[in-house]
Scaffold this active site. Structure first.
Site, PDB file in Angstrom:
ATOM      1  N   ASP A  79       0.165  -7.489   1.619  1.00 37.35           N
ATOM      2  CA  ASP A  79       0.654  -6.110   1.707  1.00 37.35           C
ATOM      3  C   ASP A  79       2.182  -6.075   1.779  1.00 37.35           C
ATOM      4  O   ASP A  79       2.753  -5.721   2.806  1.00 37.35           O
ATOM      5  CB  ASP A  79       0.011  -5.413   2.916  1.00 37.35           C
TER       6      ASP A  79
ATOM      7  N   HIS B  63       0.818  -1.221   0.000  1.00 41.39           N
ATOM      8  CA  HIS B  63       0.000   0.000   0.000  1.00 41.39           C
ATOM      9  C   HIS B  63       0.845   1.261   0.000  1.00 41.39           C
ATOM     10  O   HIS B  63       0.306   2.365  -0.103  1.00 41.39           O
ATOM     11  CB  HIS B  63      -1.019  -0.015   1.148  1.00 41.39           C
TER      12      HIS B  63
ATOM     13  N   GLN C 118       0.456   5.904  11.549  1.00 41.67           N
ATOM     14  CA  GLN C 118       0.573   6.394  10.174  1.00 41.67           C
ATOM     15  C   GLN C 118       2.009   6.844   9.882  1.00 41.67           C
ATOM     16  O   GLN C 118       2.589   7.618  10.641  1.00 41.67           O
ATOM     17  CB  GLN C 118      -0.405   7.552   9.939  1.00 41.67           C
ATOM     18  N   GLY C 119       2.552   6.351   8.790  1.00 39.39           N
ATOM     19  CA  GLY C 119       3.925   6.674   8.409  1.00 39.39           C
ATOM     20  C   GLY C 119       4.919   5.596   8.792  1.00 39.39           C
ATOM     21  O   GLY C 119       6.061   5.620   8.353  1.00 39.39           O
ATOM     22  N   ASP C 120       4.491   4.679   9.627  1.00 37.31           N
ATOM     23  CA  ASP C 120       5.345   3.518   9.949  1.00 37.31           C
ATOM     24  C   ASP C 120       5.133   2.386   8.947  1.00 37.31           C
ATOM     25  O   ASP C 120       5.909   1.428   8.911  1.00 37.31           O
ATOM     26  CB  ASP C 120       5.037   2.995  11.358  1.00 37.31           C
ATOM     27  N   SER C 121       4.085   2.488   8.171  1.00 37.13           N
ATOM     28  CA  SER C 121       3.757   1.444   7.203  1.00 37.13           C
ATOM     29  C   SER C 121       4.957   1.049   6.367  1.00 37.13           C
ATOM     30  O   SER C 121       5.758   1.896   5.962  1.00 37.13           O
ATOM     31  CB  SER C 121       2.678   1.924   6.241  1.00 37.13           C
TER      32      SER C 121
END
Ligand code: ARG
Length: 263
Positions: free
Chosen positions: A121, A76, A207-210
């Site tokens: 993912d 993603h 959010q942003g660690d993905s």
């Protein structure tokens, strides 16, 4: 529910404004706090060199060095497969503003075949040149899909929080599929692995660690990657553990995709 969570999964790709808009319980940051606040919720600052295979990607995701020239991240976090020179990887530093940062552009991306927003993912990003840094081994059996995991990233340190300059780390316990399925209802148990403090919450990726790794020590005391930061409802909420791509399930696919990128 499925649509909502699918939307959450892709928030990082659409940028900070959308991330902030999706923050359901954002807390205002203390305006004049001089201490650089590290990323991840409930974490502490990682030391320079502690996780030398951690990579920050310019679209606002994390990743890990699968080889010295291939970054493993989340599907993603990328737009598809093919030639791609638009991503910059920053490696070799815990502090992204350090003058020691190694910055390398992408050349190609492989997004997991069949990725449609649920499960699968994972993605690989080939770098324009190898970086001289250690790589992170990936689990190719379910043997390490249990115990206590380390998470790290430069993402938000709370729901709706800002991206961080300093790498943060935390540890979270494994949550079994039944408990995670009870929380979410749409878990894909063979493709996803959950972690977090189910009752208390408080520690999680955000959010942003993905795309960044979730990892632990193997039988020989070496770090091994068991997960890829994927999604969750909010961050660090009680009853809503973090959901990670189950790396062992995709180990063979990742390996052959890396081989197709020329290692
Ligand atoms: N989808 C988020 C990202 O793109 C990662 C969210 C992880 N959330 C969680 N509660 N563990 O950065």
């Amino acid at each position: 529910m499925r649509f909502f969570l699918g939307t959450l999964r892709r928030t990082v790709a659409v940028g900070a404004a959308a991330v902030a808009a999706l923050a359901l319980t954002a807390t205002a940051a203390v305006a004049d706090d001089p201490t650089p606040r590290p990323g991840v919720v409930g974490g502490t600052a990682a030391q320079q060199g502690e996780f030398p295979w951690m990579v920050r990607l310019s679209m606002g995701c994390g990743g890990s060095l699968y080889t010295q020239q291939i970054v493993l991240t989340a599907a993603h976090c990328v737009n598809g497969s093919g030639a791609n020179t638009s991503i910059t990887a920053t490696a070799g530093v815990a502090d992204l503003s350090s003058s020691q940062a190694i910055k390398v552009k992408s050349t190609q991306v492989i997004q997991a075949p069949g990725y449609n927003g649920s499960g699968k993912d994972w993605a690989l990003i080939k770098l324009a040149k190898p970086v001289n840094l250690p790589t992170l081994k990936t689990a190719d059996t379910p043997a390490y899909n249990n115990g206590t995991f380390t998470i790290a990233g430069w993402g938000a340190d709370r729901e709706g929080g800002a991206q961080q300059r300093q790498l943060l780390k935390a540890t979270v316990p494994f949550v079994d599929d039944a408990a995670c399925q009870q929380a979410y209802g749409n878990l894909i148990p063979d493709e996803e692995i959950c972690a977090g403090y189910l009752t208390q919450g408080g520690v999680d990726t955000c959010q942003g660690d993905s795309g960044g790794p979730m990892f632990r020590k193997d039988g020989a005391g070496a770090w091994i990657q068991v997960g890829i930061v994927s999604w969750g409802q909010g961050c660090a909420r009680p009853q809503y553990p973090g959901v990670y791509t189950e790396v062992s399930t995709f180990a063979a696919d990742i390996k052959s995709a890396a081989a197709s990128l020329g290692g």
